[in-house]
Design an enzyme around this catalytic site. Structure first.
Site, PDB file in Angstrom:
ATOM      1  N   ASP A 252       0.831  -1.193   0.000  1.00 33.60           N
ATOM      2  CA  ASP A 252       0.000   0.000   0.000  1.00 33.60           C
ATOM      3  C   ASP A 252       0.872   1.253   0.000  1.00 33.60           C
ATOM      4  O   ASP A 252       2.066   1.212   0.333  1.00 33.60           O
ATOM      5  CB  ASP A 252      -0.912   0.020   1.233  1.00 33.60           C
ATOM      6  CG  ASP A 252      -2.085  -0.948   1.105  1.00 33.60           C
ATOM      7  OD1 ASP A 252      -2.304  -1.456  -0.009  1.00 33.60           O
ATOM      8  OD2 ASP A 252      -2.767  -1.193   2.115  1.00 33.60           O
ATOM      9  N   LYS A 274      -3.632   3.161  -2.552  1.00 29.43           N
ATOM     10  CA  LYS A 274      -4.604   4.217  -2.858  1.00 29.43           C
ATOM     11  C   LYS A 274      -4.300   5.398  -1.937  1.00 29.43           C
ATOM     12  O   LYS A 274      -4.042   5.220  -0.755  1.00 29.43           O
ATOM     13  CB  LYS A 274      -6.029   3.724  -2.619  1.00 29.43           C
ATOM     14  CG  LYS A 274      -6.417   2.528  -3.467  1.00 29.43           C
ATOM     15  CD  LYS A 274      -7.774   1.987  -3.116  1.00 29.43           C
ATOM     16  CE  LYS A 274      -7.717   1.064  -1.908  1.00 29.43           C
ATOM     17  NZ  LYS A 274      -7.014  -0.180  -2.174  1.00 29.43           N
ATOM     18  N   MET A 386     -11.273  -7.463  29.774  1.00 25.59           N
ATOM     19  CA  MET A 386     -11.277  -7.824  31.203  1.00 25.59           C
ATOM     20  C   MET A 386     -12.699  -8.152  31.675  1.00 25.59           C
ATOM     21  O   MET A 386     -13.169  -7.652  32.686  1.00 25.59           O
ATOM     22  CB  MET A 386     -10.686  -6.681  32.040  1.00 25.59           C
ATOM     23  CG  MET A 386      -9.249  -6.360  31.688  1.00 25.59           C
ATOM     24  SD  MET A 386      -8.577  -4.912  32.540  1.00 25.59           S
ATOM     25  CE  MET A 386      -9.429  -3.580  31.692  1.00 25.59           C
TER      26      MET A 386
END
Length: 702
Positions: A252, A274, A386
């Site tokens: 990318d 892009k 958690m």
């Protein structure tokens, strides 16, 4: 056992028959119980000897074989990879075999002729535009003419004077055993060749599970890797390792460009990114390229900015691979979300200020703006940290807020760990899960429609099966990478650790030969070399038992002097020693405390003086629990002993066992268990590949 027979289409030329027969024989040697029957099929390219190949249709040599496939007359067809049309016809799938013959082109002249003997205006036979361009530059006064016919016929036309020279693919000449007809090689920097030149390809009907299983033996799992955000320092170790091993990186735009410096020298990098609406490639082009390169037996890394799964259109690419049955793995990454918050002090969670956050994009598919109001936010998935001990209260509150008890949910324990576990259920089932499962691991609760999705894991030769790797930590990574490559799930579980004997003093200059039989011995030896500051130039000649040990020396920039040509084992090394050693030669044999003196004693039979030096000890590693697994890989007899002492032979019931060589197999047999697989080549790659072929053969025969 009667073998399953797969009918294989091939063109009828001598070259086609020869290269098809050779490829099928290699596959038969890999797969027990699978055989091939060749079916010659004449293509229009074989009968039409007048059409200029520069003007011929893309499927000139494949059309009739494609038809035979689609009609069910054959199960597969073998082609020269460069002959495959692009795009492929509907209903036909394909892959390249990984064995490449010489890729270069060559000049062929009449016997006894040299390029210097050519006339002022040589007549040149050409069959492609790239060869035409090369010859126009190399022989500007040449007369270029279209040449047709098979390899032997083209050479005959040169020998009888119809042409003064012809340009051919050297691969064809090597496969026919007539490489002596090459007059001159053409360097690749002078004439580039198609990516498929030198490779063979197999085509088959889409969805044929037998051929998809066969293909899985030759595919590397595609790696989707998070590059982090704009800073190489935020890239994970796993992503760096993937980049350093790849053949092709599709990257990318929003990455630190210095990451591409990690690629091997031979690797290709293609920008598919892009930025601000400007696309170097459209998404469908990127997906198609990804699938094509994976089927070419290339090791592909799809490098995405940030985290691949956060607004990275990851699902479109993984689903395309899933449809083809090609395995992949996903390496998460540091996203802009973490960099912009944790990295700046605007913490997403701060005690008494924020116990959670919303992350979304205002963009819809196509670039239009989406609503970001409260109603839209209420549809987003929710993740609870958690939360396992509060699971009852969470479920109660979700129902009070109006969620249906049938709303999809999931619990992920030890996310990202080798023993990660995922339970998919609904909000209404959350309390029952807590009652029925007492799992003492950290867990996340996910709520929303995203939990109905997931990656398809039963892909590749190993189909996502869990492979217990019992080898020492020093060689674990190599085994892990191989299991990932073949679509398996590696479970690192070393049962021995190696401890060097530092007091051992090496007197390397006084020896003629150094004999080493394992990568672990190489590492222990080189540790002593470094500790004692021994000059590499004083090392004696080195004899090893196989490629794995030689490769380990190569990591230190050292080339070995002798190794068996095949059947890598201590036995083959004994035979090699008897060929090379002379009476009076001084030999240093280095080993572990478990290896035994047999090899040293065998080498002494040559009259050589052998010092048998124990330079490290194999020590057992004790574990609290035995993880879940489908197959176990033993790399040493001491690993077998450690396993049996801790878990007993019964724990191998209904499991597949693969061992690296005869001594390890003997140790397992001594415990009353016959190994399913003994590696044909006593190396880690050999063992893991044999496991893969074992399972793939079963799938094809089924």
């Amino acid at each position: 056992m009667n073998p399953i027979i797969l009918r294989t289409g091939t063109r009828p030329s001598r070259l086609a028959l020869t290269q098809t027969r050779g490829a099928l024989k290699r596959i038969e040697n890999l797969l027990e119980g699978v055989a091939f029957e060749m079916v010659p099929i004449t293509s229009v390219g074989d009968t039409d000897r007048t059409t200029d190949l520069r003007e011929s249709p893309a499927d000139f040599f494949t059309r009739e074989l494609d038809g035979a496939l689609l009609n069910g007359d054959v199960d597969l067809a073998v082609h020269s990879a460069k002959d495959l049309p692009e795009p492929m016809p509907d209903g036909i799938d394909w892959f390249w075999l990984p064995w490449r013959e010489e890729p270069r082109d060559a000049l062929i002249l009449a016997k006894g002729k040299r390029v210097a003997d050519l006339p002022e205006n040589p007549v040149i036979g050409v069959s492609s535009e790239r060869r035409e361009a090369y010859c126009a530059k190399r022989f500007p006064n040449g007369i270029q003419k279209n040449i047709r016919g098979n390899i032997e016929e083209r050479i005959a036309q040169v020998d009888r004077g119809d042409f003064d020279l012809v340009v051919m693919a050297a691969a064809a000449l090597f496969r026919l055993g007539i490489e002596e007809r090459i007059t001159e090689w053409i360097p690749l920097d002078q004439l580039e060749v198609p990516d498929g030149q030198g490779y063979l390809a197999i085509t088959f009907r889409e969805g044929d599970e037998r051929l998809m299983a066969l293909r899985s033996l030759f595919m590397h799992a595609v790696t989707f890797a998070g590059a982090g955000v704009s800073n190489k320092e935020l890239c994970t170790i796993a992503t760096l390792r993937a980049l350093r091993q790849c053949d092709l990186c599709l990257y990318d735009s929003l990455i630190d460009a210095s990451l591409l410096d990690e690629l091997p020298a031979h690797a290709q990098a293609i920008d598919v990114g892009k930025r601000c609406g400007a696309h170097s490639k459209e998404q469908h082009e990127t997906t198609r390229l990804l699938c094509e390169c994976a089927r070419q037996s290339k090791r592909v890394v799809r490098l995405k900015g940030g985290d691949p799964g956060i607004f990275g259109r990851l699902a479109e690419e993984t689903e395309a691979l899933e449809k083809l049955g090609i395995p992949f793995r996903v390496i998460p990454g540091i996203s802009a979300l973490q960099a912009a918050t944790t990295g700046t002090g605007m913490l997403l969670t701060r005690r008494d200020v924020s116990c959670g956050f919303v992350a979304l994009t205002p963009r819809k598919s196509g670039g239009a703006l989406a609503r970001c109001d409260a109603a839209m936010k209420s549809t987003l998935p929710t993740i609870y940290y958690m939360s396992i001990r509060a699971i009852d209260r969470i479920a109660e509150q979700l129902l009070e807020d109006g969620h249906s008890p049938n709303t999809p949910a999931a619990i992920v324990y030890n996310a990202g760990g080798e023993d990660e576990r995922v339970f998919k259920l609904t909000i209404g089932e959350l309390p029952h899960h807590a009652q029925n499962h007492c799992i003492r691991q950290p867990g996340l609760i996910l709520v929303g429609d995203i939990t109905t999705y997931g990656y398809k894991t039963d892909l590749g030769a190993l189909q996502g099966k869990k492979i217990l790797l019992t080898c020492s930590a020093a060689i674990q990574q190599k085994a892990v990478d191989l299991v990932h490559d073949l679509g398996g799930h590696p479970v690192q579980f070393p049962l021995i650790k190696l401890k060097s004997r530092h007091p051992v003093e090496l007197d390397c200059p006084s020896f003629d030969w150094l004999v080493v039989t394992s990568p672990s011995s190489v590492r222990a030896f080189m540790e002593l070399v470094e500790r004692q500051q021994i000059d590499y130039r004083t090392l004696p000649k080195i004899m090893v038992c196989g490629r794995g040990t030689a490769a380990e020396f190569a990591e230190y920039g050292i080339r070995v002097d002798a190794q068996p040509e095949g059947n890598f084992s201590a036995e083959s090394l004994k035979r090699l020693g008897k060929e090379l050693l002379k009476p009076g030669d001084r030999v240093l044999r280095v080993r572990s405390d478990k290896a035994g003196p047999d090899l040293a004693e065998a080498l002494r039979e040559t009259g050589a003086e052998v010092a048998d030096a124990i330079i490290y000890d194999n020590q057992p590693v004790v574990h609290d629990e035995l993880p879940d697994f489908d197959a176990v890989f033993f790399a040493s007899a001491s690993g077998v002993e450690s396993f049996i002492v801790q878990w007993g032979i019964e724990s191998l019931t209904a499991k597949t066992t693969v061992v690296i060589g005869k001594p390890t197999a003997a140790a397992l047999r001594a415990q009353g268990r016959e190994p399913e697989i003994v590696a044909q080549e006593s190396t880690i790659p050999g063992a893991i590949q044999n496991l893969a072929t074992h399972w793939v053969g079963n799938r094809i025969r089924a």
